[in-house]
Structures are given as C-alpha cells and as structure tokens.
Design a protein around this motif. Sequence first.
Motif, PDB file in Angstrom:
ATOM      1  N   VAL A 159      44.735  57.700  31.972  1.00 41.43           N
ATOM      2  CA  VAL A 159      43.810  58.803  32.708  1.00 41.43           C
ATOM      3  C   VAL A 159      44.114  58.514  34.450  1.00 41.43           C
ATOM      4  O   VAL A 159      43.778  57.529  35.051  1.00 41.43           O
ATOM      5  N   PRO A 160      45.075  59.431  35.021  1.00 39.54           N
ATOM      6  CA  PRO A 160      45.028  59.396  36.431  1.00 39.54           C
ATOM      7  C   PRO A 160      43.686  59.493  37.046  1.00 39.54           C
ATOM      8  O   PRO A 160      43.071  60.669  36.883  1.00 39.54           O
ATOM      9  N   VAL A 161      43.330  58.830  38.114  1.00 35.84           N
ATOM     10  CA  VAL A 161      42.092  58.819  38.879  1.00 35.84           C
ATOM     11  C   VAL A 161      42.758  59.281  40.298  1.00 35.84           C
ATOM     12  O   VAL A 161      43.090  58.073  41.051  1.00 35.84           O
ATOM     13  N   ILE A 162      42.413  60.430  41.015  1.00 37.13           N
ATOM     14  CA  ILE A 162      43.109  60.499  42.234  1.00 37.13           C
ATOM     15  C   ILE A 162      41.832  60.626  43.187  1.00 37.13           C
ATOM     16  O   ILE A 162      40.929  61.404  43.197  1.00 37.13           O
ATOM     17  N   LEU A 163      41.649  59.783  44.228  1.00 39.24           N
ATOM     18  CA  LEU A 163      40.790  59.663  45.451  1.00 39.24           C
ATOM     19  C   LEU A 163      41.321  60.215  46.245  1.00 39.24           C
ATOM     20  O   LEU A 163      42.374  60.088  47.173  1.00 39.24           O
ATOM     21  N   SER A 164      40.449  61.392  46.498  1.00 35.48           N
ATOM     22  CA  SER A 164      40.919  62.269  47.883  1.00 35.48           C
ATOM     23  C   SER A 164      39.605  62.791  48.548  1.00 35.48           C
ATOM     24  O   SER A 164      39.298  63.745  49.183  1.00 35.48           O
TER      25      SER A 164
ATOM     26  N   ILE B 261      44.381  54.405  39.110  1.00 37.88           N
ATOM     27  CA  ILE B 261      43.597  54.688  40.318  1.00 37.88           C
ATOM     28  C   ILE B 261      44.732  54.855  41.659  1.00 37.88           C
ATOM     29  O   ILE B 261      45.420  54.066  41.993  1.00 37.88           O
ATOM     30  N   MET B 262      44.858  56.024  41.956  1.00 39.05           N
ATOM     31  CA  MET B 262      45.855  56.520  43.167  1.00 39.05           C
ATOM     32  C   MET B 262      45.239  57.287  44.342  1.00 39.05           C
ATOM     33  O   MET B 262      44.465  58.136  44.098  1.00 39.05           O
ATOM     34  N   PRO B 263      45.242  56.741  45.534  1.00 42.12           N
ATOM     35  CA  PRO B 263      44.951  57.328  46.787  1.00 42.12           C
ATOM     36  C   PRO B 263      45.778  58.777  46.694  1.00 42.12           C
ATOM     37  O   PRO B 263      47.030  58.755  46.100  1.00 42.12           O
ATOM     38  N   SER B 264      45.170  59.869  47.155  1.00 43.34           N
ATOM     39  CA  SER B 264      45.672  61.282  47.308  1.00 43.34           C
ATOM     40  C   SER B 264      46.698  61.359  48.307  1.00 43.34           C
ATOM     41  O   SER B 264      47.458  62.573  48.391  1.00 43.34           O
ATOM     42  N   ASP B 265      46.864  60.558  49.335  1.00 40.97           N
ATOM     43  CA  ASP B 265      47.560  60.803  50.384  1.00 40.97           C
ATOM     44  C   ASP B 265      48.691  59.723  50.890  1.00 40.97           C
ATOM     45  O   ASP B 265      49.213  59.318  51.841  1.00 40.97           O
ATOM     46  N   HIS B 266      49.356  59.033  49.712  1.00 44.18           N
ATOM     47  CA  HIS B 266      50.522  58.162  49.879  1.00 44.18           C
ATOM     48  C   HIS B 266      51.912  58.884  49.488  1.00 44.18           C
ATOM     49  O   HIS B 266      51.710  59.552  48.494  1.00 44.18           O
ATOM     50  N   VAL B 267      52.933  58.187  49.820  1.00 47.10           N
ATOM     51  CA  VAL B 267      54.354  58.725  49.392  1.00 47.10           C
ATOM     52  C   VAL B 267      54.653  57.539  48.430  1.00 47.10           C
ATOM     53  O   VAL B 267      54.518  56.411  48.796  1.00 47.10           O
TER      54      VAL B 267
ATOM     55  N   ILE C  27      46.599  50.729  44.908  1.00 46.41           N
ATOM     56  CA  ILE C  27      46.766  51.495  43.572  1.00 46.41           C
ATOM     57  C   ILE C  27      46.495  50.356  42.510  1.00 46.41           C
ATOM     58  O   ILE C  27      46.871  49.515  42.460  1.00 46.41           O
ATOM     59  N   PHE C  28      45.651  50.945  41.529  1.00 52.57           N
ATOM     60  CA  PHE C  28      45.261  49.894  40.366  1.00 52.57           C
ATOM     61  C   PHE C  28      45.126  50.625  38.893  1.00 52.57           C
ATOM     62  O   PHE C  28      45.295  51.759  38.801  1.00 52.57           O
ATOM     63  N   LEU C  29      45.301  49.575  38.079  1.00 49.54           N
ATOM     64  CA  LEU C  29      45.380  49.984  36.540  1.00 49.54           C
ATOM     65  C   LEU C  29      44.299  49.304  35.913  1.00 49.54           C
ATOM     66  O   LEU C  29      44.452  47.916  35.834  1.00 49.54           O
ATOM     67  N   PHE C  30      43.464  49.773  35.172  1.00 54.98           N
ATOM     68  CA  PHE C  30      42.547  48.763  34.412  1.00 54.98           C
ATOM     69  C   PHE C  30      41.874  49.767  33.379  1.00 54.98           C
ATOM     70  O   PHE C  30      41.691  51.081  33.734  1.00 54.98           O
ATOM     71  N   ARG C  31      41.120  49.169  32.318  1.00 56.11           N
ATOM     72  CA  ARG C  31      40.375  50.243  31.348  1.00 56.11           C
ATOM     73  C   ARG C  31      39.158  50.502  32.095  1.00 56.11           C
ATOM     74  O   ARG C  31      38.404  49.754  33.128  1.00 56.11           O
ATOM     75  N   ALA C  32      38.681  51.476  31.754  1.00 58.53           N
ATOM     76  CA  ALA C  32      37.235  51.832  32.296  1.00 58.53           C
ATOM     77  C   ALA C  32      36.106  51.007  32.056  1.00 58.53           C
ATOM     78  O   ALA C  32      35.363  50.630  32.927  1.00 58.53           O
ATOM     79  N   ASP C  33      36.022  50.315  30.771  1.00 50.49           N
ATOM     80  CA  ASP C  33      35.036  49.659  30.222  1.00 50.49           C
ATOM     81  C   ASP C  33      35.228  48.126  31.042  1.00 50.49           C
ATOM     82  O   ASP C  33      34.279  47.529  31.325  1.00 50.49           O
ATOM     83  N   THR C  34      36.449  47.870  31.260  1.00 48.37           N
ATOM     84  CA  THR C  34      36.511  46.369  32.218  1.00 48.37           C
ATOM     85  C   THR C  34      36.058  46.782  33.614  1.00 48.37           C
ATOM     86  O   THR C  34      35.410  45.729  33.973  1.00 48.37           O
ATOM     87  N   TYR C  35      36.383  47.848  34.254  1.00 50.47           N
ATOM     88  CA  TYR C  35      35.740  47.987  35.491  1.00 50.47           C
ATOM     89  C   TYR C  35      34.290  48.156  35.663  1.00 50.47           C
ATOM     90  O   TYR C  35      33.605  47.432  36.501  1.00 50.47           O
ATOM     91  N   LEU C  36      33.683  48.786  34.772  1.00 51.19           N
ATOM     92  CA  LEU C  36      32.301  48.785  34.666  1.00 51.19           C
ATOM     93  C   LEU C  36      31.486  47.574  34.334  1.00 51.19           C
ATOM     94  O   LEU C  36      30.619  47.295  35.025  1.00 51.19           O
ATOM     95  N   SER C  37      32.347  46.725  33.432  1.00 48.83           N
ATOM     96  CA  SER C  37      31.696  45.433  33.225  1.00 48.83           C
ATOM     97  C   SER C  37      31.837  44.654  34.593  1.00 48.83           C
ATOM     98  O   SER C  37      30.940  43.701  34.741  1.00 48.83           O
TER      99      SER C  37
END
Length: 352
Positions: free
Chosen positions: A5-10, A109-115, A195-205
Amino acid sequence: MTTIVPVILSGGSGTRLWPMSRPEMPKQMLALTAEQTMLQLTAQRARGERYSAPIVVANAQHADLIEQQLADSDSAPSALVLEPAGRNTAPAIALAALAAGGGSAALLIMPSDHVIADVAAFHDAIAKALPKVEAGWLVTFGIAPDAPETGYGWIQVGDEIDTGVHRVARFVEKPPLDKAEEMLAAGDHVWNGGIFLFRADTYLSALATYAPGMLTAAQDAMDKARRDGVRIYPDAAAFGASPSDSIDYAVMERADKVAVVPVAMGWSDVGSWDALHAISDTDSAGNAHRQTGTGEVLAIDTQNCLARSDGVRIAMVGVSDLIVVASGNDVLVLPRGRSQEVKKLIEAMKNS
C-alpha cells in the motif's frame, strides 16, 4: 504475493522553493522536474499488480488539489487522510496504518516531494526488503551518498542480514561538515531519505511500545473521524493531543528489528533551488530554464543560471551563477549556492 500500500505524505509546505512554492500551493503540487507534478510522479512510481491504490496523508486545505492531480484511475487514492494539524511524520503514518486496516499489508512510506530518477532501482530495493518486512522488520532505504551532505541525517550500515539488506548500526543526526566527510570517506554510511517499508501492524505495535500516547491519539482521532467519500477527517481534538515527533525519533532509532537497504536511484529531496539546478537538464552554457503558463525566459551571454517563471518574462544578459525565479508579483534573485537562505527572506517578510 504481499500487497504493498503506497502511503504518500503530503503535509509539507516547501517554503524553501518560494516564490513558486507557497502554503496554498506547496512544492509537491508543482511541475518542477517534469510535465507532471511531484505528487503525480510519486504516485506513478508505485503502480502495478503488486501495489494497491495509495493512501495520501495531507493538509486539509489541499484536498481539492490532490484529488484533481490524482484523478487518474491508476493513481486515485483509496483514502485521503486530512490532518487537522501537523504533528510530524510518526503520527501521520499512524493515521495511514489505521486507514489501511492495521493488519499485515506492507506500507511503502514516501514523501510526496522527492525525485527518484531510477525507478527500476527503487523497485529492486523494495523487492529485496519485502522478505524482512513480512517477517516483522521495519525497513528504511538508504541513499548512496555522493557528497558530505550536512542537510540530511545519515545511517551507518551494519551487518548484512539478507541479500542487499543490512541491520541499521546507528542513525546519525544532521552532521557538521567534518563528520560528514568522515562518513563519506568510510563508505559504510548512507543518507536517510525518509522512505520506509513495513507492515501496518508492525508499525502500530512499535508505537504501542515506544510512543503509546501517539498511538492512542491516532486511534481516538480515527475512531471519531468524519468520512466523506475517500476523504477522512480525523477528530481535531483527539489528534491534537498527539505528541509531535518524526518516525525516526519515535520508532526507528529505538526499535530492535530495523534494517536498511542501500540504493543508488538518482534520489533528491529537491530541498532548494540549487538542488533543482543540480538535477535539471541544462543547455550548453549550464543554464536550466523552464517556463510554465505564460512565463518566458530569455538568456543571452549567460552561464550556469537557473531561471523559472510562471508569468512575467525574465530577461538575462551577461550574468552567471544566479537563481532567478518569478511567480505572480514576486521575483527572487540570489547567487547560486545561497538558496538555503530563502528561509531568511520568508522570516523577513513575516516580520515586515
């Protein structure tokens, strides 16, 4: 196959690229490096059979802009989480993890303003990271450094724990120049590109362990959220109770199973006009010119300049190493190498 699931931080305002970037039109909404805006390019680099529709976390005032720019069916968000106030990246990502269902889905997890110039290298790094992500690791992507940069955090790369994946030895705050030069020379450090990659439940834990107040506030805000189509408006009072902290401080620097995938992918955070000049196509004299709308740039006997206009004509003769940006009624002129000082102008204008 794990769904990503791409998560774009804007949520950023991009004030360092004034006068084109402003609170009402931040840099991620601008077409600075291509015909598409930076937000559109971010969404496009996470598409395909492995990826679901993105979740975008943004400032509520930009909701219409985001929906317009991501109206394409391949980029349209499954959820547009509209923060009632900025609380830095850790709470924003918590909102996204909850919007994704809080389960085993992998969040990119991706910032919206990077190249990212080399998208194939980015996808290869993601593929390397996935087995560890599925096993409950928090993964960050370390940018191969090419300069002793003092404006970024750094990561020391530890032992390899899987092909192309290393344990994080330590996170380093934005260093002074001598330390940056040492880390660059040592060859075992990378830039922290956010920029990050992890499971949603891992992060919430991890939040439950290291920042429980933040998790409680995010859960409360989402439980009481107002929903309108894909738009989610977290409860303002509940979210306002959250501590304000970055994901690095709140989680990544404290958790045990944290890994880094070093990658060279033509990355830039486009954090200044100088940075934009560095990644722009230039003419034979080293000039990077771009005009949008009715803007026009004319340069004669001019070298190594960046010129941008979205309206008035910029005419340059016999100059070198300048940055000239015109937007609306504002014109910025400064020497190349000093574009970080735009923040001084912003402060001066606030005080005038």
